[in-house]
Design a protein around this motif. Structure first.
Motif, PDB file in Angstrom:
ATOM      1  N   ASN A  47       0.853  -1.188   0.000  1.00 23.53           N
ATOM      2  CA  ASN A  47       0.000   0.000   0.000  1.00 23.53           C
ATOM      3  C   ASN A  47       0.887   1.234   0.000  1.00 23.53           C
ATOM      4  OD1 ASN A  47      -2.386  -1.454   0.086  1.00 23.53           O
ATOM      5  ND2 ASN A  47      -2.369  -1.576   2.318  1.00 23.53           N
ATOM      6  N   SER A  48       0.603   2.136  -0.907  1.00 23.59           N
ATOM      7  CA  SER A  48       1.374   3.373  -0.968  1.00 23.59           C
ATOM      8  C   SER A  48       0.906   4.313   0.140  1.00 23.59           C
ATOM      9  CB  SER A  48       1.202   4.025  -2.340  1.00 23.59           C
ATOM     10  OG  SER A  48      -0.132   4.447  -2.485  1.00 23.59           O
ATOM     11  N   ILE A  49       1.443   5.500   0.133  1.00 30.74           N
ATOM     12  CA  ILE A  49       1.070   6.498   1.143  1.00 30.74           C
ATOM     13  C   ILE A  49      -0.439   6.725   1.106  1.00 30.74           C
ATOM     14  CG2 ILE A  49       1.364   8.906   1.850  1.00 30.74           C
ATOM     15  CD1 ILE A  49       4.232   8.670   0.733  1.00 30.74           C
ATOM     16  N   GLU A  50      -0.994   6.742  -0.084  1.00 36.81           N
ATOM     17  CA  GLU A  50      -2.446   6.822  -0.216  1.00 36.81           C
ATOM     18  C   GLU A  50      -2.981   5.411   0.020  1.00 36.81           C
ATOM     19  OE1 GLU A  50      -3.603   8.505  -3.963  1.00 36.81           O
ATOM     20  OE2 GLU A  50      -1.815   9.756  -3.994  1.00 36.81           O
ATOM     21  N   ALA A  51      -3.698   5.214   1.090  1.00 37.52           N
ATOM     22  CA  ALA A  51      -4.128   3.872   1.497  1.00 37.52           C
ATOM     23  C   ALA A  51      -4.957   3.148   0.444  1.00 37.52           C
ATOM     24  CB  ALA A  51      -4.897   3.948   2.806  1.00 37.52           C
ATOM     25  N   SER A  52      -5.602   3.866  -0.432  1.00 40.63           N
ATOM     26  CA  SER A  52      -6.470   3.216  -1.414  1.00 40.63           C
ATOM     27  C   SER A  52      -5.718   2.753  -2.659  1.00 40.63           C
ATOM     28  CB  SER A  52      -7.599   4.173  -1.822  1.00 40.63           C
ATOM     29  OG  SER A  52      -7.048   5.322  -2.447  1.00 40.63           O
ATOM     30  N   VAL A  53      -4.443   3.088  -2.775  1.00 41.27           N
ATOM     31  CA  VAL A  53      -3.672   2.737  -3.963  1.00 41.27           C
ATOM     32  C   VAL A  53      -2.721   1.586  -3.638  1.00 41.27           C
ATOM     33  CG1 VAL A  53      -2.029   3.569  -5.673  1.00 41.27           C
ATOM     34  CG2 VAL A  53      -3.799   5.109  -4.818  1.00 41.27           C
ATOM     35  N   VAL A  54      -2.849   0.497  -4.403  1.00 39.28           N
ATOM     36  CA  VAL A  54      -1.941  -0.632  -4.246  1.00 39.28           C
ATOM     37  C   VAL A  54      -0.895  -0.532  -5.347  1.00 39.28           C
ATOM     38  CG1 VAL A  54      -1.737  -3.140  -4.292  1.00 39.28           C
ATOM     39  CG2 VAL A  54      -3.716  -2.073  -3.217  1.00 39.28           C
ATOM     40  N   GLU A  55       0.360  -0.620  -4.971  1.00 38.30           N
ATOM     41  CA  GLU A  55       1.439  -0.530  -5.943  1.00 38.30           C
ATOM     42  C   GLU A  55       2.249  -1.818  -5.928  1.00 38.30           C
ATOM     43  OE1 GLU A  55       3.682   3.076  -5.985  1.00 38.30           O
ATOM     44  OE2 GLU A  55       1.999   4.242  -5.233  1.00 38.30           O
ATOM     45  N   TYR A  56       3.036  -2.003  -6.981  1.00 37.28           N
ATOM     46  CA  TYR A  56       3.855  -3.198  -7.126  1.00 37.28           C
ATOM     47  C   TYR A  56       5.315  -2.868  -6.833  1.00 37.28           C
ATOM     48  CZ  TYR A  56      -0.117  -5.170  -9.654  1.00 37.28           C
ATOM     49  OH  TYR A  56      -1.345  -5.624 -10.005  1.00 37.28           O
ATOM     50  N   GLN A  57       6.003  -3.862  -6.282  1.00 32.49           N
ATOM     51  CA  GLN A  57       7.430  -3.739  -6.033  1.00 32.49           C
ATOM     52  C   GLN A  57       8.083  -5.083  -6.320  1.00 32.49           C
ATOM     53  OE1 GLN A  57       8.444  -2.702  -2.006  1.00 32.49           O
ATOM     54  NE2 GLN A  57      10.513  -2.126  -2.569  1.00 32.49           N
ATOM     55  N   CYS A  58       9.208  -5.058  -6.978  1.00 28.15           N
ATOM     56  CA  CYS A  58       9.942  -6.279  -7.286  1.00 28.15           C
ATOM     57  C   CYS A  58      10.840  -6.633  -6.101  1.00 28.15           C
ATOM     58  CB  CYS A  58      10.762  -6.061  -8.561  1.00 28.15           C
ATOM     59  SG  CYS A  58      11.440  -7.587  -9.245  1.00 28.15           S
ATOM     60  N   LYS A  59      10.797  -7.884  -5.698  1.00 23.79           N
ATOM     61  CA  LYS A  59      11.597  -8.365  -4.565  1.00 23.79           C
ATOM     62  C   LYS A  59      12.364  -9.618  -4.971  1.00 23.79           C
ATOM     63  CE  LYS A  59       9.991  -5.847  -1.052  1.00 23.79           C
ATOM     64  NZ  LYS A  59      10.808  -5.181  -0.086  1.00 23.79           N
ATOM     65  N   THR A  60      13.448  -9.876  -4.278  1.00 24.07           N
ATOM     66  CA  THR A  60      14.191 -11.115  -4.459  1.00 24.07           C
ATOM     67  C   THR A  60      13.504 -12.195  -3.637  1.00 24.07           C
ATOM     68  OG1 THR A  60      16.249  -9.877  -4.695  1.00 24.07           O
ATOM     69  CG2 THR A  60      16.453 -12.224  -4.220  1.00 24.07           C
ATOM     70  N   SER A  61      13.122 -13.287  -4.292  1.00 22.90           N
ATOM     71  CA  SER A  61      12.456 -14.374  -3.567  1.00 22.90           C
ATOM     72  C   SER A  61      13.511 -15.304  -2.974  1.00 22.90           C
ATOM     73  CB  SER A  61      11.542 -15.153  -4.515  1.00 22.90           C
ATOM     74  OG  SER A  61      12.311 -15.974  -5.363  1.00 22.90           O
ATOM     75  N   ALA A  62      13.054 -16.238  -2.191  1.00 19.58           N
ATOM     76  CA  ALA A  62      13.941 -17.255  -1.623  1.00 19.58           C
ATOM     77  C   ALA A  62      14.137 -18.410  -2.596  1.00 19.58           C
ATOM     78  CB  ALA A  62      13.361 -17.772  -0.310  1.00 19.58           C
ATOM     79  N   VAL A  63      13.422 -18.379  -3.723  1.00 22.56           N
ATOM     80  CA  VAL A  63      13.462 -19.470  -4.692  1.00 22.56           C
ATOM     81  C   VAL A  63      14.657 -19.307  -5.622  1.00 22.56           C
ATOM     82  CG1 VAL A  63      12.202 -20.621  -6.548  1.00 22.56           C
ATOM     83  CG2 VAL A  63      10.945 -19.656  -4.607  1.00 22.56           C
ATOM     84  N   ALA A  64      15.552 -20.283  -5.592  1.00 27.68           N
ATOM     85  CA  ALA A  64      16.720 -20.265  -6.476  1.00 27.68           C
ATOM     86  C   ALA A  64      16.358 -20.943  -7.797  1.00 27.68           C
ATOM     87  CB  ALA A  64      17.892 -20.988  -5.829  1.00 27.68           C
ATOM     88  N   ALA A  65      16.869 -20.382  -8.862  1.00 31.37           N
ATOM     89  CA  ALA A  65      16.671 -20.971 -10.187  1.00 31.37           C
ATOM     90  C   ALA A  65      17.920 -21.790 -10.505  1.00 31.37           C
ATOM     91  CB  ALA A  65      16.439 -19.884 -11.218  1.00 31.37           C
ATOM     92  N   LYS A  66      17.991 -22.990  -9.953  1.00 32.48           N
ATOM     93  CA  LYS A  66      19.201 -23.803 -10.039  1.00 32.48           C
ATOM     94  C   LYS A  66      19.510 -24.295 -11.444  1.00 32.48           C
ATOM     95  CE  LYS A  66      18.786 -25.287  -5.293  1.00 32.48           C
ATOM     96  NZ  LYS A  66      18.340 -26.310  -4.391  1.00 32.48           N
TER      97      LYS A  66
END
Length: 179
Positions: A47-66
């Motif tokens: 949730n961004s500063i404006e509570a009604s707006v949902v935004e996306y963020q890229c994160k590093t997962s724990a899943v390795a691509a072996k």
């Protein structure tokens, strides 16, 4: 002279592209990307500063691509061929239950040309007790049986073969490609 130009260009290109850090990728290319560290990138919401707006963020997962090389950003052709969504949040096997998704994943345009997406769903299916090459074969001959195989969490597929136990790359290589 050509060698010097090649080396200079290679150094410039590496510096220009740099390492792939999931947190620095835009949301539109996050999903189905692999960071320099070999971890899969995952799109998350916040949730961004404006509570009604949902935004996306890229994160590093724990899943390795072996089974995949690091620094991979999936191309649009594979995203379209495999029927995946770049704005899918998280990493989940849920799409394996969607009607038509398995058919697109197992189609030659995806299965034979998009190793990153196939590797991801191979591992997700395996975690559910389903061997993806068997699921694709069932999809080819009897789509209703394929869905039943998924819904039963692998009970319909029987024990895993030795190829499945050795990992996705060797198992995919030894499995017949869907036609």
């Amino acid at each position: 002279m050509a060698l010097i130009l090649f080396l200079a260009f290679s150094i410039f290109l590496q510096g220009a592209l740099g390492d792939i850090v999931c947190e620095e990728l835009p949301a539109g290319i996050c999903s189905f990307s692999i960071s320099t560290s070999g971890k899969r990138c995952s799109l998350e919401t916040y949730n961004s500063i404006e509570a009604s707006v949902v935004e996306y963020q890229c994160k590093t997962s724990a899943v390795a691509a072996k089974s995949m090389p690091p620094e991979w950003i999936e191309n649009d052709e594979c995203v379209n061929a495999c029927g995946v969504d770049r704005f899918s949040v998280g990493i989940s096997s849920d799409s394996l239950l969607e009607p038509g998704f398995v058919a697109k994943l197992c189609a030659p345009a995806c299965y034979q040309n998009c190793p990153n997406i196939v590797d991801l769903y191979f591992n997700l299916a395996l975690a559910e007790g389903v061997f993806l090459p068997s699921l694709c074969k069932a999809q080819e001959t009897n789509p209703r049986r394929a869905m039943g195989q998924l819904l039963s969490s692998g009970a319909a597929s029987g024990p895993l073969s030795a190829a499945a136990a050795s990992g996705p790359v060797s198992a995919m290589a030894s499995a017949p490609a869907p036609s």
